[in-house]
Design a protein around this motif. Sequence first.
Motif, PDB file in Angstrom:
ATOM      1  N   GLY A   1     -12.242 -15.606   0.520  1.00 53.79           N
ATOM      2  CA  GLY A   1     -10.857 -15.190   0.729  1.00 53.79           C
ATOM      3  C   GLY A   1      -9.931 -15.720  -0.338  1.00 53.79           C
TER       4      GLY A   1
ATOM      5  N   ASN B   1      -6.690 -13.920  -0.576  1.00 50.68           N
ATOM      6  CA  ASN B   1      -5.533 -13.075  -0.265  1.00 50.68           C
ATOM      7  C   ASN B   1      -5.401 -11.961  -1.295  1.00 50.68           C
ATOM      8  OD1 ASN B   1      -3.433 -12.312   1.442  1.00 50.68           O
ATOM      9  ND2 ASN B   1      -1.905 -13.481   0.302  1.00 50.68           N
ATOM     10  N   ASN B   2      -6.504 -11.231  -1.428  1.00 53.37           N
ATOM     11  CA  ASN B   2      -6.568 -10.092  -2.353  1.00 53.37           C
ATOM     12  C   ASN B   2      -6.267 -10.490  -3.796  1.00 53.37           C
ATOM     13  OD1 ASN B   2      -7.220  -8.337  -0.227  1.00 53.37           O
ATOM     14  ND2 ASN B   2      -5.065  -8.006   0.253  1.00 53.37           N
TER      15      ASN B   2
ATOM     16  N   GLU C   1     -12.458 -16.343  -8.704  1.00 58.67           N
ATOM     17  CA  GLU C   1     -12.954 -15.443  -7.656  1.00 58.67           C
ATOM     18  C   GLU C   1     -14.252 -14.765  -8.096  1.00 58.67           C
ATOM     19  OE1 GLU C   1     -11.682 -11.112  -6.354  1.00 58.67           O
ATOM     20  OE2 GLU C   1     -10.205 -12.571  -5.612  1.00 58.67           O
TER      21      GLU C   1
ATOM     22  N   ASN D   1     -12.565 -10.840   0.332  1.00 57.43           N
ATOM     23  CA  ASN D   1     -11.348 -10.366   0.996  1.00 57.43           C
ATOM     24  C   ASN D   1     -11.640  -9.270   2.014  1.00 57.43           C
ATOM     25  OD1 ASN D   1      -9.369 -12.076  -0.318  1.00 57.43           O
ATOM     26  ND2 ASN D   1      -9.853 -10.933  -2.186  1.00 57.43           N
TER      27      ASN D   1
ATOM     28  N   ARG E   1      -9.235 -13.121   4.640  1.00 57.07           N
ATOM     29  CA  ARG E   1      -8.711 -13.089   3.271  1.00 57.07           C
ATOM     30  C   ARG E   1      -8.131 -14.433   2.841  1.00 57.07           C
ATOM     31  NH1 ARG E   1      -6.024  -8.737   5.530  1.00 57.07           N
ATOM     32  NH2 ARG E   1      -3.996  -9.708   5.046  1.00 57.07           N
TER      33      ARG E   1
END
Length: 269
Positions: free
Chosen positions: A165, A167-168, A177, A194, A198
């Motif tokens: 996660g 958060n996009n 990421e 995500n 998220r």
Amino acid sequence: MTPVEIVKGEGPVILAQPHSGTFMPPEIVSRLNERGKALADTDWHVDRLYDGLLPDATVVRANFHRYAIDANRDPSGASLYPGQNTTGLVPLVDFEGAPIWTEEPDEDEIDRRRIEFHAAYHLALAAEIDRVREAHGVAVLYDCHSIRSQLSFLFEGTLPDLNIGTNNGATCANVLEEAVADICAASGFSHVVNGRFRGGWTTRHYGKPETRVHAIQMEIAQSAYLESETAPFAYDEAKAEKLRAVLKEILQRINALARDGKLNGADDE
């Protein structure tokens, strides 16, 4: 028992563990019903799962249980996932939607717990983030979580083993990421980036790459390392060692990115 346990490391990575604690004062326990007293929604053995994987990491662990107050929720009580089932700052139901209290806490009681537990945890965590960032020019907050793999109240079907996660993409550099996702993809464990999870309030609140604080949440399906996802939620050594090898690789990669200066810019690609 103190609300928060801190192990100060000399590296750039901080392991936050808000949900592995099981302590609650007797006056809180006495207000739980029998279902609540089972503490089924604990992130079982997460501290053991990560123990020793990155020796120079800092660890900030909440000793109190999430039923007292959830250290990974917005202290205002705002929902992390509007329109979806979730549990609140002080949960009134468990992860199956069943009530957990014989006497629900009122606003005064919630405020007291917010100060005694939630604020104490985040004061400690924020202080460690500041210390680590000052020492290294960057801090990476890795938020450690686990949950039962099947909970129809919260999500459909079976949860992937590893749930990343950010958060996009908002809470850490892309390179971070992508590095974690690549290791998960090659691990033999199922994973998603995500998806249903998220990143909770901790990840979203602290993860601000432009300030050189990167945050990423890892939600692990408990089927990946427990003998059973029912009481007594026993740790499975063989399963866990396979998973620990993957988590160690993830943490070492994050550590290397931070130490090599790969996370020092706000727009890392």
